[in-house]
Motif scaffolding. Structure first.
Motif, PDB file in Angstrom:
ATOM      1  N   HIS A   1       0.836  -1.205   0.000  1.00 52.84           N
ATOM      2  CA  HIS A   1       0.000   0.000   0.000  1.00 52.84           C
ATOM      3  C   HIS A   1       0.867   1.249   0.000  1.00 52.84           C
ATOM      4  O   HIS A   1       2.087   1.165   0.146  1.00 52.84           O
TER       5      HIS A   1
ATOM      6  N   HIS B   1       1.338   4.004   1.897  1.00 54.47           N
ATOM      7  CA  HIS B   1       1.939   4.753   3.002  1.00 54.47           C
ATOM      8  C   HIS B   1       3.461   4.797   2.849  1.00 54.47           C
ATOM      9  O   HIS B   1       4.087   3.803   2.466  1.00 54.47           O
TER      10      HIS B   1
ATOM     11  N   HIS C   1       5.970   2.226   3.706  1.00 56.80           N
ATOM     12  CA  HIS C   1       5.997   1.021   2.868  1.00 56.80           C
ATOM     13  C   HIS C   1       6.532   1.304   1.459  1.00 56.80           C
ATOM     14  O   HIS C   1       6.729   0.387   0.669  1.00 56.80           O
TER      15      HIS C   1
ATOM     16  N   HIS D   1      -7.217  -1.583   4.704  1.00 59.06           N
ATOM     17  CA  HIS D   1      -6.476  -0.611   5.524  1.00 59.06           C
ATOM     18  C   HIS D   1      -6.656   0.815   5.004  1.00 59.06           C
ATOM     19  O   HIS D   1      -7.102   1.700   5.728  1.00 59.06           O
TER      20      HIS D   1
ATOM     21  N   ASP E   1      -0.272  -3.863   5.834  1.00 58.11           N
ATOM     22  CA  ASP E   1      -0.994  -3.390   7.014  1.00 58.11           C
ATOM     23  C   ASP E   1      -2.446  -3.846   6.893  1.00 58.11           C
ATOM     24  O   ASP E   1      -3.069  -3.650   5.849  1.00 58.11           O
TER      25      ASP E   1
ATOM     26  N   HIS F   1      -5.960   0.820  11.439  1.00 51.30           N
ATOM     27  CA  HIS F   1      -5.243  -0.415  11.744  1.00 51.30           C
ATOM     28  C   HIS F   1      -6.083  -1.408  12.514  1.00 51.30           C
ATOM     29  O   HIS F   1      -6.794  -1.035  13.445  1.00 51.30           O
TER      30      HIS F   1
HETATM   31 ZN   LIG Z   1      -0.180   1.686   6.454  1.00 56.33          ZN
END
Ligand SMILES: [Zn+2]
Length: 465
Positions: free
Chosen positions: A60, A62, A65, A164, A186, A407
């Motif tokens: 994903h 973010h 990551h 997520h 996540d 989360h």
């Molecule tokens: Zn994340």
């Protein structure tokens, strides 16, 4: 097959896990470490172990990551390789490009500022620049959820909903011998607005899983609208403004959707709402584009009322002048602005303007890390805060809502494991958690009869599986 952990080891940032299979190297995520400037900078610049990568899969968008993709590709391109590709879901590719450009831009500005102040040596460069980000764009390959593809010879992969953020995925890979490995990325919590719940993956031989909240439970989401309504109604009665610091991705779109719903349900009075974040505006465009991956409720809302992110009185501002204009308004309004922890972005200016007026409310809806302005706003022992070099008295009311979190909590994570076919699991690796959470969650899994649970201890730890 061998797994090597290159990040998110005993911590929640820097996700990067390397799979070695028949002489090829497949990287799962390429995240940036976040936290205190100096130690994380050393971690981020150290790209040892990332040599000779043949393909990258991203769970994903973010930054923890994806944030080291530009560094990785700087090395790859220097070695004249143009056959390395980054695979991700459609929405993840679009959002990753926006977030990386934003992150590069912030780094460039920070370096300029620190250099001017004489706080860093003149030769110091940002981790990566906007041109590094532009250079990697052509290496992204978009995939639909559940679409099977072959990132390296002998390995089939697919992205599966992780619930997520928009575009988030668990990654399932299968070798030609039939061994399956699930990397959770996540995992989201159930019933998030707009985002679909994670899909169950029953069968996996090896699991690499996150444990961010492996030792904690979230407040139930159900009470959120009522809390939000009370805060808005009270502030409007006092003729005050509501300032909501928000991440540009996820939280901003969720809150717009909630306000839109509450407006239709006539739960809140009509007041203007300003989204004062150019990045949030661009990310909202991506949300509009991918309405096919909304959850059931958001889809039916979309079919009934049209665009979730447009309604009367909602304005996305872009220019600095528009942003300044908001401050001249002298009636109750809602201002949603980045950054989420008040450590920069336009929200800082709105806080400055509004914090010393008892009529106003500052509404904190996200996690606030230690030392951030957001955390200081919440600290009841502090009667003043420093904003952009000046001291301000906390006269406005400052409220925190705990319901927002993208989360999975401990129960969600346990449920995810309980849904799996236990007899097939050979090894479990716990990553993406603080030490306490990792150990506590390991014990929880042991109590429930799971075996062979490993917690990688340092960057570079590897396991033959
Ligand atoms: Zn994340």
């Amino acid at each position: 097959m061998k797994i090597k952990f290159l990040g998110a080891v005993n911590t929640v940032t820097g996700s990067a896990h390397l799979i070695e299979y028949k002489g090829k190297r497949l990287l799962l995520d390429c995240g940036m470490f976040q936290g205190k400037r100096e130690p994380t900078e050393i971690l981020n610049r150290n790209m040892q172990g990332f040599e000779g990568i043949d393909a990258v899969l991203i769970s994903h968008s973010h930054i923890d990551h994806t944030g080291r993709l530009p560094l990785l590709f700087r090395n790859i391109l220097e070695n004249n390789r143009t056959d390395v590709f980054i695979y991700a879901t459609n929405a993840t590719v679009d959002i990753t490009e926006l977030l990386l450009l934003d992150s590069a831009h912030i780094q460039e500005e920070n370096i300029k500022y620190l250099r001017k102040k004489g706080r860093i040596p003149s030769g110091k460069e940002p981790l990566y620049t906007t041109s590094d980000v532009e250079a990697i764009k052509k290496f992204f390959i978009k995939k639909d959820y559940e679409e099977v593809f072959e990132p390296i010879p002998g390995i089939k992969a697919k992205f599966i909903e992780a619930g997520h953020i928009l575009g988030s995925a668990q990654i399932l890979i299968k070798t030609e011998e039939g061994k399956t490995l699930l990397y959770t990325g996540d995992i989201g919590r159930q019933h998030l607005p707009i985002i679909r719940d994670r899909r169950t993956v029953k069968e996996a031989n090896v699991i690499i899983s996150e444990t961010t909240y492996g030792d904690r439970l979230h407040e139930p989401y159900q009470g959120l609208k009522k809390h939000l309504k009370d805060i808005i109604v009270k502030t409007v009665k006092r003729h005050g403004k509501i300032i909501i610091p928000s991440f540009a991705l996820g939280r901003a779109q969720e809150i717009i959707y909630l306000l839109h719903e509450m407006r239709i349900e006539k739960e809140i009075p009509f007041i203007e709402i300003f989204i004062d974040s150019p990045l949030a505006r661009e990310i909202t465009q991506v949300f509009r584009k991918y309405h096919n991956i909304y959850d059931k409720d958001a889809k039916s809302f979309f079919h009934k009322f049209g665009d979730i992110f447009s309604f009367k009185g909602l304005t996305f501002t872009s220019s600095v002048e528009e942003s300044k204009y908001i401050n001249s308004i002298n009636r109750p309004i809602i201002i949603i602005a980045a950054s989420g922890m008040c450590e920069g972005g336009r929200v800082v200016h709105h806080l400055k303007q509004n914090i010393e007026n008892y009529r106003n409310t500052i509404l904190i809806i996200g996690y606030q890390a230690v030392e951030t302005l957001g955390r200081k706003l919440l600290d009841k022992n502090l009667s003043t805060v420093r904003i952009l070099g000046e001291e301000y008295i906390k006269k406005s009311s400052i409220i925190q809502l705990h319901e927002f979190s993208a989360h999975a909590d401990k129960n969600d994570l346990v449920n995810m494991y309980e849904e799996k076919d236990k007899t097939l699991i050979e090894n479990i690796f716990l990553v993406h958690g603080e030490e306490r959470s990792l150990n506590s969650f390991k014990n929880t899994l042991l109590e429930r009869g799971f075996k062979n649970i490993h917690i990688p201890q340092k960057i570079g730890d590897s396991f033959e599986i």
